[in-house]
Design an enzyme around this catalytic site. Sequence first.
Site, PDB file in Angstrom:
ATOM      1  N   ASP A  67     -19.547  46.820  24.374  1.00  0.00           N
ATOM      2  CA  ASP A  67     -19.517  45.374  24.643  1.00  0.00           C
ATOM      3  C   ASP A  67     -20.804  44.904  25.311  1.00  0.00           C
ATOM      4  O   ASP A  67     -21.630  45.726  25.724  1.00  0.00           O
ATOM      5  CB  ASP A  67     -18.283  45.002  25.504  1.00  0.00           C
ATOM      6  CG  ASP A  67     -18.079  45.947  26.682  1.00  0.00           C
ATOM      7  OD1 ASP A  67     -19.026  46.668  27.037  1.00  0.00           O
ATOM      8  OD2 ASP A  67     -16.967  45.962  27.245  1.00  0.00           O
ATOM      9  N   ASN A 136      -6.236  45.283  33.882  1.00  0.00           N
ATOM     10  CA  ASN A 136      -5.212  44.597  33.089  1.00  0.00           C
ATOM     11  C   ASN A 136      -4.992  45.278  31.728  1.00  0.00           C
ATOM     12  O   ASN A 136      -4.357  44.724  30.846  1.00  0.00           O
ATOM     13  CB  ASN A 136      -5.591  43.125  32.882  1.00  0.00           C
ATOM     14  CG  ASN A 136      -6.903  42.965  32.120  1.00  0.00           C
ATOM     15  OD1 ASN A 136      -7.514  43.950  31.714  1.00  0.00           O
ATOM     16  ND2 ASN A 136      -7.339  41.732  31.922  1.00  0.00           N
ATOM     17  N   HIS A 138      -7.453  46.198  29.603  1.00  0.00           N
ATOM     18  CA  HIS A 138      -8.436  45.925  28.543  1.00  0.00           C
ATOM     19  C   HIS A 138      -9.226  47.182  28.189  1.00  0.00           C
ATOM     20  O   HIS A 138      -9.416  48.059  29.021  1.00  0.00           O
ATOM     21  CB  HIS A 138      -9.351  44.742  28.886  1.00  0.00           C
ATOM     22  CG  HIS A 138     -10.373  44.966  29.957  1.00  0.00           C
ATOM     23  ND1 HIS A 138     -10.436  44.200  31.099  1.00  0.00           N
ATOM     24  CD2 HIS A 138     -11.403  45.835  30.056  1.00  0.00           C
ATOM     25  CE1 HIS A 138     -11.456  44.586  31.845  1.00  0.00           C
ATOM     26  NE2 HIS A 138     -12.058  45.586  31.238  1.00  0.00           N
ATOM     27  N   GLU A 143      -9.272  41.782  25.849  1.00  0.00           N
ATOM     28  CA  GLU A 143      -8.355  41.382  26.910  1.00  0.00           C
ATOM     29  C   GLU A 143      -6.911  41.341  26.371  1.00  0.00           C
ATOM     30  O   GLU A 143      -6.700  41.351  25.149  1.00  0.00           O
ATOM     31  CB  GLU A 143      -8.754  39.990  27.422  1.00  0.00           C
ATOM     32  CG  GLU A 143     -10.147  39.943  28.061  1.00  0.00           C
ATOM     33  CD  GLU A 143     -10.170  40.449  29.510  1.00  0.00           C
ATOM     34  OE1 GLU A 143      -9.380  41.345  29.851  1.00  0.00           O
ATOM     35  OE2 GLU A 143     -10.989  39.934  30.283  1.00  0.00           O
TER      36      GLU A 143
HETATM   37  C1  GLP Z   1     -15.493  46.538  32.245  1.00  0.00           C
HETATM   38  C2  GLP Z   1     -16.089  47.121  30.954  1.00  0.00           C
HETATM   39  C3  GLP Z   1     -15.142  48.055  30.300  1.00  0.00           C
HETATM   40  C4  GLP Z   1     -14.662  49.064  31.327  1.00  0.00           C
HETATM   41  C5  GLP Z   1     -13.854  48.383  32.385  1.00  0.00           C
HETATM   42  C6  GLP Z   1     -13.403  49.312  33.504  1.00  0.00           C
HETATM   43  O1  GLP Z   1     -14.892  45.298  32.049  1.00  0.00           O
HETATM   44  N1  GLP Z   1     -16.489  46.119  30.029  1.00  0.00           N
HETATM   45  O2  GLP Z   1     -15.776  48.695  29.220  1.00  0.00           O
HETATM   46  O3  GLP Z   1     -13.872  50.019  30.693  1.00  0.00           O
HETATM   47  O4  GLP Z   1     -14.587  47.330  32.947  1.00  0.00           O
HETATM   48  O5  GLP Z   1     -14.388  49.386  34.488  1.00  0.00           O
HETATM   49  P1  GLP Z   1     -14.365  50.303  35.747  1.00  0.00           P
HETATM   50  O6  GLP Z   1     -14.652  51.681  35.273  1.00  0.00           O
HETATM   51  O7  GLP Z   1     -15.492  49.771  36.602  1.00  0.00           O
HETATM   52  O8  GLP Z   1     -13.043  50.177  36.386  1.00  0.00           O
END
Ligand code: GLP
Length: 240
Positions: A67, A136, A138, A143
């Site tokens: 992303d 959440n 995702h 989302e």
């Molecule tokens: C972000 C990224 C995701 C990631 C998620 C979890 O929104 N776009 O690809 O998996 O957060 O992040 P974290 O590892 O900081 O909890």
Amino acid sequence: MEIKVFNSAAEASMFVADQILELVKQRPSANLGVATGRTMDAIYHKLVQRSQQENLKYNDVKCFAVDEYIGLAVDDPNSYESYLNLHLWNQLDFNKKNLFVPAVNQEDIDKAASEYEDQIKSCGGIDLQLLGVGLNGHIGLNEPGSSLDSRTRVVALTSSTRRSNKVLFRKGGVPLTAVTMGIGTILDSKYCLMVATGETKAEIIQKIVNGDINSKVPATAIKQHSNAILVLDKDSAKLI
Ligand code: GLP
């Protein structure tokens, strides 16, 4: 979906880094799908360390970011492209022309998103897709409510995701929109590792493991993947 629970986040991260190392050793021109975020920090740190020790080259590896935010300057340190360069590619023998990130600065972003799908396909598809999990549920930035067969597209971020990612922004606000690979794109990968560590992820992991596949919790889609592992530490696994 296989589930592996490790004693610590460090051990879980080492397992994931090893999976990537092994793949690149066996297939130096592997196509990697990569995520960003706090969970990935430890994984990439170990991957870089081990790759440097073993003098492993990534010159023929192709890397597809899952992303990218819309609206940040090209060299903004908060962009996912900057993240990947900082944590991985600036430290390894890697050809920057092999880094693919959803194009967010083009006039026609929808067209660019569909070209991203074509780029993945024309390279032969993603060999290993690495994913984190949002609080959440995702994956990438798909989302809750994202269709399970969605493809790379523009998405609006929920306030919970923007809040959770805000701490990673040294200055400026978290963008309202992004381009993400779709859930369908992710499910096309040949091998998928979804990683969650720490107690804050325990509740969502419980929903993913015990719930049915449904678009309200996009990460449940991974149960539909024929070759996927959910990699956890004791803390994230404590409610399952
Ligand atoms: C972000 C990224 C995701 C990631 C998620 C979890 O929104 N776009 O690809 O998996 O957060 O992040 P974290 O590892 O900081 O909890």
